[in-house]
Design an enzyme around this catalytic site. Structure first.
Site, short mmCIF file in Angstrom:
data_model
loop_
_atom_site.label_atom_id
_atom_site.label_comp_id
_atom_site.label_asym_id
_atom_site.label_seq_id
_atom_site.Cartn_x
_atom_site.Cartn_y
_atom_site.Cartn_z
N ASN A 1 0.86 -1.19 0.00
CA ASN A 1 0.00 0.00 0.00
C ASN A 1 0.90 1.24 0.00
O ASN A 1 1.40 1.64 1.04
CB ASN A 1 -0.90 -0.04 1.25
CG ASN A 1 -1.80 1.18 1.34
OD1 ASN A 1 -1.90 1.96 0.41
ND2 ASN A 1 -2.46 1.33 2.49
N TRP A 2 1.05 1.80 -1.19
CA TRP A 2 1.98 2.94 -1.33
C TRP A 2 1.37 4.26 -0.87
O TRP A 2 2.04 5.28 -0.85
CB TRP A 2 2.43 3.08 -2.79
CG TRP A 2 3.39 2.04 -3.25
CD1 TRP A 2 4.01 1.07 -2.50
CD2 TRP A 2 3.86 1.86 -4.59
NE1 TRP A 2 4.82 0.31 -3.29
CE2 TRP A 2 4.74 0.77 -4.58
CE3 TRP A 2 3.61 2.50 -5.80
CZ2 TRP A 2 5.39 0.32 -5.73
CZ3 TRP A 2 4.25 2.06 -6.95
CH2 TRP A 2 5.13 0.98 -6.91
N LYS A 3 0.08 4.25 -0.58
CA LYS A 3 -0.60 5.49 -0.18
C LYS A 3 -0.33 6.57 -1.24
O LYS A 3 -0.34 6.25 -2.43
CB LYS A 3 -0.20 5.87 1.24
CG LYS A 3 -0.37 4.65 2.18
CD LYS A 3 -0.29 4.92 3.64
CE LYS A 3 -0.50 3.61 4.39
NZ LYS A 3 -0.52 3.76 5.84
N HIS B 1 -10.21 1.64 4.86
CA HIS B 1 -8.95 1.91 5.56
C HIS B 1 -9.16 3.06 6.55
O HIS B 1 -9.84 4.04 6.25
CB HIS B 1 -7.86 2.28 4.54
CG HIS B 1 -6.48 2.26 5.12
ND1 HIS B 1 -6.03 3.25 5.97
CD2 HIS B 1 -5.47 1.37 5.00
CE1 HIS B 1 -4.78 2.98 6.33
NE2 HIS B 1 -4.42 1.84 5.76
N GLU C 1 -6.46 -4.11 10.85
CA GLU C 1 -5.50 -3.00 10.87
C GLU C 1 -5.75 -2.13 12.10
O GLU C 1 -6.51 -1.16 12.03
CB GLU C 1 -5.68 -2.15 9.60
CG GLU C 1 -5.30 -2.89 8.33
CD GLU C 1 -4.47 -1.99 7.41
OE1 GLU C 1 -3.53 -2.50 6.80
OE2 GLU C 1 -4.74 -0.78 7.34
N GLY D 1 1.59 2.84 10.64
CA GLY D 1 2.61 3.88 10.47
C GLY D 1 3.32 4.27 11.75
O GLY D 1 4.07 5.25 11.76
N SER E 1 2.54 -1.59 10.57
CA SER E 1 3.98 -1.58 10.85
C SER E 1 4.65 -2.94 10.69
O SER E 1 5.59 -3.26 11.43
CB SER E 1 4.24 -1.02 12.26
OG SER E 1 3.81 0.32 12.34
N GLY F 1 2.53 -1.00 4.43
CA GLY F 1 2.65 0.40 4.01
C GLY F 1 4.10 0.83 3.96
O GLY F 1 4.78 0.67 2.94
P1 PGA Z 1 2.16 0.67 7.74
O1 PGA Z 1 0.80 0.88 6.90
O2 PGA Z 1 2.75 -0.64 7.28
O3 PGA Z 1 3.01 1.84 7.39
O4 PGA Z 1 1.78 0.63 9.19
C1 PGA Z 1 -0.11 -0.17 6.76
C2 PGA Z 1 -1.41 0.33 6.21
O5 PGA Z 1 -1.76 1.49 6.45
O6 PGA Z 1 -2.11 -0.40 5.50
#
Ligand code: PGA
Length: 225
Positions: free
Chosen positions: A8-10, A94, A151, A157, A188, A207
């Site tokens: 998930n590159w956002k 999300h 999640e 994050g 994370s 992410g």
């Molecule tokens: P993260 O993001 O791995 O940076 O915690 C995961 C997500 O938001 O799907």
């Protein structure tokens, strides 16, 4: 069943950076025990589809989807728009969509309907506080068509992922509600800790550790070991 890993590159990366990432990533084969879905920003999809055309076990994902069909919805990207772009999965619900864009559980139900009608697998993200509400918004006959991602909001994050016992408990709550669906963990995850979750879940949403291709490849290698 192969593990499903969604990158998930956002809203990170330029198109050139995205192409470089994919070019490096596909220079090595992806294990057949793994199915990778790259979820880039929407505008990159056609170029990455072309880049991935000869690559097995890798497809594309959407980070969200319009709750409406094709039509007069300015600014929206509908599931119908994505039908010929190699998009196999769409992330819906999300917590960042809920927090920053005001998406609510009712919308997630509509997004799931749009995905299923257009042949896209909905990946429904849940945290314990809105698991039940979000599941209630999904038509009951579509629950089993979802992949569900646990999640926990505080783990996303933050660099601090959820205790395995917490993940185990949520997987069982999710299966009680959705049925025998695939359950992913996101929050994370990185190459150092992915192994502890492997016995508990069917895959991951990644992410931060998906942004750098070396970090992401290291995570996949740990999984395959
Ligand atoms: P993260 O993001 O791995 O940076 O915690 C995961 C997500 O938001 O799907």
């Amino acid at each position: 069943m192969p593990k499903l890993i969604i990158a998930n590159w956002k809203s990170h990366k330029t198109l050139a950076e995205a192409q470089q990432w994919v070019g490096e990533f596909i220079s090595q084969p992806v294990s057949e025990n793994t199915k990778v879905v790259i979820a880039p920003p929407f505008p990159f999809l056609p170029v990455l589809q072309w880049q991935l055309k000869d690559t097995a076990n890798v497809s594309l994902g959407a980070q969200t989807i319009s709750p409406f069909p094709a039509g007069s919805y300015t600014g929206a990207v509908s599931a119908f728009n994505l039908t010929d772009l190699g998009v196999t999965h769409a992330i819906v619900g999300h917590s960042e969509q809920r927090k920053y864009f005001g998406f609510v559980s009712h919308v997630v139900g509509l997004q799931v309907e749009q995905c299923v009608q257009n042949g896209i697998v909905p990946v429904v993200c849940v945290d314990s506080s809105y698991l039940a509400e979000q599941a209630n918004a999904i038509p009951s006959d579509l629950l089993k068509k979802c992949v569900v991602a646990y999640e926990p909001v505080e783990a996303i994050g933050s660099g601090s992922n959820a205790p395995t016992e917490q993940v185990r408990n949520m997987v069982s709550r999710i299966k009680t509600i959705f049925g025998d669906v695939s359950v992913l963990y996101g929050g994370s995850v990185n190459a150092h800790d992915v192994a502890e979750y492997l016995p508990l879940v069917d895959g991951f949403i990644v992410g931060t550790a998906s942004l750098n291709v070396a970090d992401f490849t290291a995570l996949l290698k740990t999984m395959a070991a």
